[in-house]
Design a protein around this motif. Structure first.
Motif, PDB file in Angstrom:
ATOM      1  N   ASP A  58       7.522 -12.882   1.859  1.00 49.57           N
ATOM      2  CA  ASP A  58       6.443 -13.637   2.515  1.00 49.57           C
ATOM      3  C   ASP A  58       5.853 -12.786   3.634  1.00 49.57           C
ATOM      4  N   PRO A  59       4.590 -12.399   3.579  1.00 52.13           N
ATOM      5  CA  PRO A  59       4.015 -11.538   4.626  1.00 52.13           C
ATOM      6  C   PRO A  59       4.148 -12.127   6.019  1.00 52.13           C
ATOM      7  N   ASP A  69      -3.294   7.523  -0.870  1.00 51.48           N
ATOM      8  CA  ASP A  69      -2.040   6.979  -1.396  1.00 51.48           C
ATOM      9  C   ASP A  69      -1.470   6.015  -0.361  1.00 51.48           C
ATOM     10  N   LEU A  70      -1.855   4.731  -0.444  1.00 56.10           N
ATOM     11  CA  LEU A  70      -1.409   3.748   0.547  1.00 56.10           C
ATOM     12  C   LEU A  70       0.092   3.478   0.431  1.00 56.10           C
ATOM     13  N   ALA A  80       4.438  -0.255  12.169  1.00 53.91           N
ATOM     14  CA  ALA A  80       4.720  -1.473  11.413  1.00 53.91           C
ATOM     15  C   ALA A  80       3.459  -1.988  10.725  1.00 53.91           C
ATOM     16  N   SER A  81       2.310  -1.881  11.404  1.00 53.58           N
ATOM     17  CA  SER A  81       1.054  -2.310  10.776  1.00 53.58           C
ATOM     18  C   SER A  81       0.723  -1.423   9.570  1.00 53.58           C
ATOM     19  N   GLY A 138      -0.999  -5.549   1.405  1.00 50.54           N
ATOM     20  CA  GLY A 138      -2.419  -5.869   1.287  1.00 50.54           C
ATOM     21  C   GLY A 138      -3.190  -5.177   2.387  1.00 50.54           C
ATOM     22  N   GLY A 139      -4.001  -4.247   2.052  1.00 48.07           N
ATOM     23  CA  GLY A 139      -4.779  -3.509   3.047  1.00 48.07           C
ATOM     24  C   GLY A 139      -5.763  -2.610   2.342  1.00 48.07           C
ATOM     25  N   ASP A 140      -6.731  -2.085   3.109  1.00 51.70           N
ATOM     26  CA  ASP A 140      -7.735  -1.227   2.517  1.00 51.70           C
ATOM     27  C   ASP A 140      -7.771   0.102   3.261  1.00 51.70           C
TER      28      ASP A 140
END
Length: 1009
Positions: free
Chosen positions: A812-813, A939-940, A967-968, A975-977
């Motif tokens: 769970d995020p 490459d995330l 951490a971010s 989930g991120g761009d």
């Protein structure tokens, strides 16, 4: 050794003599067959060689006739062929190498008497080869004849003077051959043998081919005569032809004699040498020596084969010594066959004879074995895979009430009464299934209905393959069973008696000891106190003796069981000191305890029994010592995985013992010297009980002693390591620790009601707010509606265990960063690894020490920036872009570098703090460089992994702001761009620079005087 019969030696000699004769006969037959095979193979090789030689000779003769045809074509197509052209043509044939047997090549012109003068004049004027021509040329022999066949062109030049101008037609035989060739148009072989003197002397032959005028018809004999213009011919040596045909080949062993056949071959095609045949070639001797005839020598293979020679036949007599065609193996093969035949026959004969004797021996041994087994006082039997009897001895047949023949092929169900058959088949089927031997007691009801107790051993047969049967041996222990029942009854009666006596004695003894203790508190008269103290101590001594007797009885009966509890070594030794300190002090002795510094204090085992052994050994040391000190030492002797062997020693400076007395120790109701019982007292049971307790704990016990110098009693015990051994220095909770915990919101996930109550009270006393969930599912429902600083997660719970609940929290995020601490009663390294693999942050074992739990919570709350706050990374994102105030600057500096966290991580060691902050800066810079490479590749996933790695090291040194950014970055995998990733990565560099600046300021300040 069992003997089959008398006179066996003489019989054996006769049998082996017969076997030897048979072996010689078989070997002789094999020798003859091998010799015949070798001879046949050699003869076949001889046939191959002779036919090869025949073919080579025929091929060579044909090549010479082909050469003639080439010459004929040359003269037929060239009407005005000059001597020079003929010379060049012959030179181009390379006769020396290609046709080494040819001695001359020539062309003879056919003339009439009218053409003679003109022809002679033309030859004399011919300067094409010789510049001066041939002025002396004339036709030989002299004289006029109607027709001439004159040798005009000759090669080699050396023959010109001898043969040029010779009219070969002057010889009637040659003239006849020329006419036959002219009229037939075919090659004619010279029928006349020419002996060439040499050297060496040899036979020469010739072949000629007519030459016709080009363009004239040649269909009939008349036409051929009209078109005839001459003939070409060659002369060759037979010996050179043979040598050139057979050289450099596998035909070297052959000896060849070549004949020219006078008569045609017979109708059957068989070639035979006749007296009329003329000898052309003999490679063994001179032509004048008569060659050996076919079949004249048995040591030779010989064969006569025809060779076609231009309308005639040559007979080639080939001979070779047989031995020359035998290979090295062929020479030894017959003898080898003889040896193999003799040896093989002897082996087979011996094998059959051995089988025969073995069979006779087996029959005798079976009879002997039956006699022995029938005499054994036991039941012996064998069963197959269907549990049917295949063998029984006489006693087994007797107890089953049938003869041995009646038992073979039957099962127990057909023979036994009651449940004995089913029980026997059950154990035997287990032997078949497991392949393990069965040893145990069985019950059998015989044919008369009497019950027998049997001690049986059943062994599987056929291993290591599948079990094919079993063999059993059962001994009748009915009488022993009856005696055992009587002994058990007596032992039970003894145990009952001891139990009753213990109860009856303990009740008044407790009253005596208790009343004496109460009376001592109120009596002041010295004489009365002395009486009461003697009553009190005598009662305690008697009670101790009763306890020893009961312990000894329990151990003997196997009813004493060890417990496994957590305990501390220092607490254990403190109990020894509190119980025996006064007794030591009364005798002026000092009790000294020594625990190895590297030894952990916390262990798991039976502290009560350890204390009992140490009390016994230490009290003995005090009893038998009058001065000095008593040393109690603890060391570790070995370590294996999660267990270790501890060695305990009790050393005194007492009376000591000699080797004979030491050998008598550890025996029931025994002391080293009987006189010590009268002087020092004691039942002699203490050391026996101690020895048996130590062995139950997986250890050993021993003693070193010398008379007058004292004794050292030692024992070892195998104990389990405690999972809380690393936190043993935590003795009390500091106020700062409770200050960190106070106000924390903690979710306790525990299904045990008692544990829920204890946990709630402990945490609430520390100032925390506690909410309870009965299982993992309830915990997830509470976490969905309320925020908590920490989750204390039990592992084993109904509905949903702690592992699954933790995995769902990490998935769970919103809850992924929540602190989860596992609580479990399993303390193994595998359990710890499983908890951490599920996503739990920390691992503690039950029962949980409160101090340990409080320090653990405080440590993690400090690492996470305290309680009741958002994550550092979230706070950093919310900082306004306006210039910070002084208060916010102070807060920001703490977020940049928290020295309290740094000091906690490195135990407030300034040297380590400086060293590891610099190491952190280096690794963080390397990490940023790797992140930039991952960002360049977009490459995330790799970027998130690097963020997680940098976050851990940043938290360890207290760089909370930098850790928040990492951490971010780590959360980008959820989930991120790329835009967000670039923004976070851009902020990392300045954040690390702030950390470096803060480190420089803090440590430069600490270095200032």
């Amino acid at each position: 050794m069992h003997t089959l019969s008398k006179g066996g030696a003489g019989s054996g000699i006769r049998i082996w003599a017969g076997g030897l004769l048979l072996a010689l006969a078989v070997g002789g037959a094999l020798y003859a067959g091998a010799a015949r095979t070798v001879n046949d193979d050699a003869e076949q090789r001889f046939d191959n060689l002779t036919h090869g030689a025949q073919h080579s000779l025929a091929t060579r003769v044909k090549s010479y006739s082909d050469l003639l045809r080439g010459l004929e074509a040359l003269f037929r197509t060239s009407e005005q062929l000059t001597r020079r052209q003929f010379h060049d043509y012959v030179a181009g044939l390379d006769i020396v190498r290609q046709f080494p047997a040819i001695e001359s090549v020539n062309y003879a012109v056919a003339l009439t008497q009218a053409q003679r003068a003109a022809y002679v004049a033309d030859v004399r004027r011919d300067t094409s080869l010789a510049p001066g021509g041939y002025p002396a040329f004339t036709i030989r022999p002299p004289g006029e004849r109607p027709e001439y066949t004159v040798l005009t062109y000759l090669e080699p030049d050396s023959l010109l003077n001898e043969r040029m101008g010779v009219d070969i037609g002057a010889n009637p035989l040659v003239a006849q051959a020329l006419e036959q060739a002219r009229d037939s148009g075919e090659v004619s072989a010279s029928g006349q043998v020419i002996m060439i003197k040499g050297p060496p002397a040899h036979v020469g032959l010739g072949m000629r081919l007519p030459v016709y005028r080009n363009g004239m018809p040649q269909g009939s004999e008349a036409e051929r005569r009209a078109a005839y213009k001459g003939s070409v011919g060659i002369g060759f040596g037979v010996a050179q032809l043979v040598h050139s045909a057979l050289e450099r080949s596998a035909l070297e062993p052959l000896h060849l004699t070549l004949y020219s056949a006078v008569d045609p071959l017979p109708a059957d095609g068989a070639s035979r040498i006749t007296p009329q045949d003329r000898l052309l070639f003999n490679d063994d001797a001179d032509l004048a020596t008569p060659p050996p005839q076919p079949g004249s020598d048995a040591d030779y293979f010989d064969r006569v084969l025809p060779v076609a020679y231009q309308g005639g036949v040559w007979k080639a007599h080939f001979r070779v010594r047989k031995a020359e065609l035998y290979s090295p193996f062929d020479r030894y093969f017959p003898w080898l066959a003889l040896a193999v035949g003799v040896a093989g026959t002897l082996l087979i004969y011996g094998y059959i004879f051995t089988l025969y004797r073995s069979r006779r021996n087996a029959v005798a041994q079976r009879t002997l074995l039956d006699t022995v087994l029938d005499s054994v006082d036991a039941y012996v039997y064998m069963k197959d895979a269907d549990l049917r009897y295949r063998y029984v001895n006489a006693r087994t047949a007797k107890i089953l009430g049938r003869s041995a023949e009646q038992l073979i092929g039957r099962q127990d169900g057909e023979l036994m009464l009651g449940d004995a058959a089913a029980a026997a088949q059950l154990t035997e089927r287990q032997v078949f299934d497991s392949g393990d031997k069965f040893v145990g007691e069985e019950r059998l009801v015989d044919a008369l209905g009497q019950v027998h107790h049997l001690w049986s051993v059943k062994v599987p047969l056929g291993l290591p393959g599948p079990v094919t049967g079993l063999i059993g041996l059962s001994t009748d222990v009915t009488e022993l069973h009856r005696l055992k029942e009587q002994a058990d009854a007596a032992s039970q009666a003894k145990s009952d008696f001891l139990s009753n006596m213990s109860h009856e004695i303990r009740t008044p003894m407790n009253s005596i000891i208790g009343m004496a203790h109460l009376a001592l508190k109120s009596v002041a008269d010295a004489r009365q106190r002395d009486y009461l103290q003697k009553i009190f101590h005598s009662g305690q001594h008697l009670l101790g003796l009763i306890n020893d007797i009961l312990d000894f009885s329990k151990i003997e009966a196997g009813k004493l069981e060890l417990e496994v509890l957590d305990f501390r070594l220092d607490t254990l030794l403190a109990n020894i000191a509190s119980q025996l300190g006064d007794a030591a002090a009364v005798k002026g002795l000092a009790l000294q305890f020594d625990i190895a510094p590297e030894l952990p204090q916390r262990w798991r085992g039976d502290p009560l029994r350890l204390e009992q052994v140490l009390l016994n050994l230490t009290s003995n040391a005090i009893k038998f010592s009058d001065n000095g000190s008593i040393f109690v030492r603890v060391r570790q002797s070995e370590e294996r995985g999660s267990h270790a062997m501890l060695r305990f020693e009790v050393q005194d400076r007492g009376i000591g013992m000699n080797p004979e007395e030491v050998a008598q120790l550890f025996r029931s109701f025994h002391q080293a010297d009987p006189s010590t019982t009268r002087k020092y007292g004691g039942s002699g049971l203490g050391l026996v009980i101690s020895k048996q307790l130590v062995e139950l704990m997986g250890g050993k016990v021993g003693v070193y002693s010398q008379p007058g110098l004292g004794s050292t009693f030692w024992f070892t015990a195998r104990l389990e390591k405690s999972a809380q051994a690393g936190d043993e220095r935590i003795a009390e909770v500091e106020p700062e620790v409770l200050g960190v915990i106070r106000g924390a919101s903690i979710l306790l996930v525990e299904d045990n009601v008692f544990s829920q109550q204890v946990g709630c009270e402990l945490l609430e006393d520390a100032g925390a707010t506690v909410c309870v969930a009965g299982n993992g599912r309830e915990a997830l429902e509470l976490l969905a509606h309320q925020r908590y600083d920490c989750v204390l997660m039990d592992v084993q719970m109904p509905e949903m265990d702690g592992f699954e609940a933790t995995r769902r929290i990490r998935a769970d995020p919103k809850l992924a960063g929540l602190l989860v601490i596992a609580m479990t009663a399993n303390a193994g390294s595998e359990d710890r690894a499983r908890c951490l693999a599920a996503g739990m942050d920390e691992f503690v074992t039950k029962p949980i020490a409160p101090n340990l739990l409080f320090h653990l919570l405080a440590k993690w709350f400090r690492l996470r920036g305290g309680i009741g706050h958002a994550r550092v990374g979230d706070r950093l994102m919310a900082v306004p872009k306006a210039p910070p105030s002084a208060a916010s600057l102070e807060l920001r500096n703490t977020a940049i570098l928290d020295l309290a966290t740094l000091a906690l991580t490195f135990s407030n060691d300034a040297v380590k703090m400086r060293k590891y902050t610099q190491l952190f800066l280096d690794t963080a810079r390397d990490g940023i460089a790797e992140m930039e490479q991952a960002m360049a590749l977009e490459d995330l996933g790799r970027l998130a992994d690097l963020g997680h790695r940098s976050k851990s090291s940043a938290l360890a040194v207290g760089a909370h702001a930098f850790a928040g950014l990492c951490a971010s970055i780590e959360r980008l995998r959820l989930g991120g761009d790329l835009v967000q990733a670039r923004a976070l990565l851009t902020a990392l560099g300045p954040a690390l620079a702030q950390v470096a600046e803060q480190i420089s300021l803090e440590f430069s300040a600490s270095d200032a005087p």
